[in-house]
Design a protein around this motif. Sequence first.
Motif, short mmCIF file in Angstrom:
data_model
loop_
_atom_site.label_atom_id
_atom_site.label_comp_id
_atom_site.label_asym_id
_atom_site.label_seq_id
_atom_site.Cartn_x
_atom_site.Cartn_y
_atom_site.Cartn_z
N ALA A 176 2.83 54.43 -4.80
CA ALA A 176 2.36 55.76 -5.18
C ALA A 176 2.35 56.74 -4.00
O ALA A 176 2.51 57.93 -4.19
N THR A 177 2.16 56.21 -2.78
CA THR A 177 2.04 57.12 -1.62
C THR A 177 3.29 57.10 -0.74
O THR A 177 3.48 58.01 0.07
N GLY A 178 4.08 56.04 -0.82
CA GLY A 178 5.22 55.91 0.10
C GLY A 178 4.80 55.55 1.51
O GLY A 178 5.61 55.59 2.43
N LEU A 179 3.54 55.20 1.69
CA LEU A 179 3.03 54.83 3.03
C LEU A 179 2.75 53.33 3.07
O LEU A 179 2.44 52.73 2.04
N PRO A 180 2.82 52.73 4.27
CA PRO A 180 2.38 51.33 4.37
C PRO A 180 0.89 51.22 4.07
O PRO A 180 0.11 52.06 4.53
N VAL A 181 0.51 50.22 3.29
CA VAL A 181 -0.89 50.06 2.90
C VAL A 181 -1.35 48.64 3.27
O VAL A 181 -0.62 47.67 3.05
N VAL A 182 -2.53 48.54 3.89
CA VAL A 182 -3.11 47.24 4.21
C VAL A 182 -4.54 47.23 3.67
O VAL A 182 -5.23 48.26 3.73
#
Length: 384
Positions: A176-182
Amino acid sequence: MSSDRVRQRNLSTVLSLVHRAQGASRSQLTQATGLNRSTIAALVGELADSGLVVETEPPASNRVGRPSPVVTADPSVVAFTVNPEIDAVTVGAVGLDGTVHRRIRCETDRVPSAAEAVSLAAATIGSLASSLPPGTRAVGVGVAMPGLVRRDDGLVRLAPHLGWVDEPFVDLLQSATGLPVVAANDASLGARAESIFGAGRGVGTMVFLNGGASGVGGGAIVDGVPLAGVDGYAGELGHTLVNSNGRRCHCGAIGCLETEVGQQALLAAFGVARGDDDDLDALLASSRDSAVLDEVTRQVGFLAIALRNIINVFNPEVIVLGGFLGALHGVAGDRIAELATATALPGPREGVVIRRAELGSRRLLIGAAELAFAGLLADPAPVP
Ligand SMILES: [Zn+2]
């Protein structure tokens, strides 16, 4: 070790030091790393060229001589943070220098599903990103999850109060964000935040216990490293057995710490239905009521059993108590320490300090940002 590896390790060391200390002079960096001045100058130069640190003149002082510039992490490098709760999804933006740029609490009228929390978080991150100054670079998103998160892929195995089971929250938020998520457990991230910027600063081995509205969470830092366990589930200290004649916990076991010690029971002793640790501080400070004193004594007794176990198992230098456990510490700190150490083993009990958390409501935001920054701090390659 190849010279590239050495350079990479040195860049990581310097950036991590500057980040954790929230600013350091070149001479402090020389002293802390044992590297010579010209090496430090080259490393700081390289980090500045990559847009990861800035050097600024310190405010004028009365000292003779030219003050040395302070190296700080660049505040325009940011991590977004997400914390889903039963009545809200809180989204934040934190700079690499520790500045909390923004925090937005999006209230929900019911417990959000994972899909609802993802779309709310993604939309809020989008509007937050467009409100930050031009030139801001986002490294990723850190999620503080009130539940068990599998380390390898971020799968939320169980978030009991949200009713989430095996939810791929991280994958969904990443798409949904196109960002890496941890993502990681919220109390483990609280432990990390308190160990870097709060009551555990400078301490190698510490245990953090947090008392929230929905239970007791925990996390441990061992020799400076957050304890994760093989799959990332370590630190569930709220489910330590403290009363074999106790009530059944939602986890299925009997007499867990979080069934015997609770914010709701403390508030109920005052005849109050809702409140947080600030409210409890005020109530506890002014109360002489015997029902309240009895409840405090009862909870302190069970808390001390868990603390005794923690002292024997982890041999910590410091134990940090947050949330309502911090409020209990505020009125009964000496009693808690006395009971916990009285029955702990000689050796581990010597020198252990039990203190109250320092970061308050910023803790999860800071801990989640640390998670998102971890990759960059370990390998400060230029941010695209
Ligand atoms: Zn339990």
